[in-house]
Write an enzyme that holds these catalytic residues in place. Structure first.
Site, PDB file in Angstrom:
ATOM      1  N   LEU A  48       0.846  -1.184   0.000  1.00  0.00           N
ATOM      2  CA  LEU A  48       0.000   0.000   0.000  1.00  0.00           C
ATOM      3  C   LEU A  48       0.885   1.239   0.000  1.00  0.00           C
ATOM      4  CD1 LEU A  48      -2.722   1.458   0.239  1.00  0.00           C
ATOM      5  CD2 LEU A  48      -2.542   1.203   2.725  1.00  0.00           C
ATOM      6  N   ASP A  49       0.816   2.003  -1.076  1.00  0.00           N
ATOM      7  CA  ASP A  49       1.588   3.239  -1.208  1.00  0.00           C
ATOM      8  C   ASP A  49       0.686   4.401  -0.823  1.00  0.00           C
ATOM      9  OD1 ASP A  49       3.218   5.313  -1.847  1.00  0.00           O
ATOM     10  OD2 ASP A  49       3.431   4.827  -3.966  1.00  0.00           O
ATOM     11  N   THR A  50       0.818   4.884   0.424  1.00  0.00           N
ATOM     12  CA  THR A  50      -0.100   5.913   0.930  1.00  0.00           C
ATOM     13  C   THR A  50       0.062   7.251   0.220  1.00  0.00           C
ATOM     14  OG1 THR A  50       1.509   6.446   2.678  1.00  0.00           O
ATOM     15  CG2 THR A  50      -0.227   4.865   3.215  1.00  0.00           C
ATOM     16  N   ASN A 110       0.347   7.438  -3.025  1.00  0.00           N
ATOM     17  CA  ASN A 110      -0.064   7.188  -4.401  1.00  0.00           C
ATOM     18  C   ASN A 110      -1.575   7.364  -4.512  1.00  0.00           C
ATOM     19  OD1 ASN A 110      -0.667   6.177  -6.921  1.00  0.00           O
ATOM     20  ND2 ASN A 110       0.220   4.163  -6.583  1.00  0.00           N
ATOM     21  N   LEU A 168      -0.389  -0.619  -4.437  1.00  0.00           N
ATOM     22  CA  LEU A 168      -1.796  -0.238  -4.326  1.00  0.00           C
ATOM     23  C   LEU A 168      -1.889   1.249  -4.034  1.00  0.00           C
ATOM     24  CD1 LEU A 168      -1.506  -3.314  -3.206  1.00  0.00           C
ATOM     25  CD2 LEU A 168      -3.852  -2.981  -2.443  1.00  0.00           C
TER      26      LEU A 168
END
Length: 265
Positions: free
Chosen positions: A172-174, A176, A260
């Site tokens: 999870l790429d916060t 992005n 994500l």
């Protein structure tokens, strides 16, 4: 007196690494694996003791070496921050010297009426062992902390259509927020090698514009029948997303193969 150069370099490497770690930990500065290179530089500087060179052995040059070690460790080139780190390193060094001198007095007789000479220092290797143990513990703790942080953002991803089902790990790429502009659906970026069995017709493809620092362009994406994600200790959840191919390797250690965007969760 016999001096073994290899032992001298190893001892100084451990001491420099110890001092760099406690200094940067105390200042709460981020450091990198280059801290080991910085410790080697400091260790090699010890060889100046065997040279008859007053410039290399002078105090200003010693400070320059410490400044260089700090810059190598932090990869930071802001002058004020590096000066602060250098001063802290020197204070830590003097503190360690004070402790070492105090322990040396245990094994050597001291009198105010005669010169003080260190003939025996049996506790030296105990101190170096403690420093080495501290270095190992710090490295293990940093590794476990990083692993725990990454695991909190790792999700299982299941992708399926009429013919294929794919299971991969996604991070999870916060930061992005990538979305397909027409449908406003969030995107999952996946290494292209994992999507080779998914045959996508050109009229079914989406074009997703993206922009990063110093780069922009378009990603090709598609939808499939079912995409499910699951975090640690969570139930599977069906999500509606656009899957985008990526030619680059996303993780050197192969811990995950997809990114994500925050809109997926």
């Amino acid at each position: 007196m016999v001096i073994y150069i290899d032992i001298l370099l190893i001892e100084n490497f451990i001491i420099n690494l110890f001092l760099l770690l406690i200094t940067l930990k105390a200042l709460r500065y981020k450091y990198y694996k280059t801290v080991y290179i910085a410790s080697i530089v400091g260790s090699l500087y010890t060889l100046v003791l065997f040279m008859d060179n007053k410039i290399l052995a002078s105090l200003p040059f010693k400070i320059i070496v410490v400044l260089l070690m700090v810059m190598i460790s932090t990869k930071n080139y802001k002058l004020l921050k590096n000066i602060k780190s250098t001063i802290a390193f020197i204070i830590m060094s003097f503190t360690l010297c004070g402790f070492s001198f105090a322990f040396s007095m245990i094994d050597n007789y001291y009198s105010i009426f005669s010169d003080f000479t260190i003939n025996d220092y049996s506790i030296k290797y105990l101190l170096i062992s403690i420093m080495g143990l501290y270095v190992v513990i710090v490295r293990v703790i940093d590794y476990l902390r990083d692993r725990a942080l990454i695991n909190n953002f790792i999700y299982d991803i299941e992708i399926s259509n009429e013919k294929n089902t794919l299971f991969i790990k996604g991070l999870l790429d916060t930061g992005n927020a990538l979305r397909e502009p027409v449908t406003n659906l969030p995107c999952i970026i996946i290494e292209s090698t994992f999507l080779e069995n998914f045959n996508i017709k050109s009229n079914e493809e989406f074009s997703i514009p993206y922009r990063t620092i110093g780069e922009d362009g378009n990603l090709k994406g598609f939808k499939t029948n079912t995409v499910r994600i699951r975090g640690e200790d969570e139930e599977w959840k069906v999500v509606e997303v656009i899957l985008c191919k990526c030619k680059n390797k996303l993780s050197k250690e192969n811990e995950f193969n997809a990114l994500l965007s925050r809109g997926v969760i």
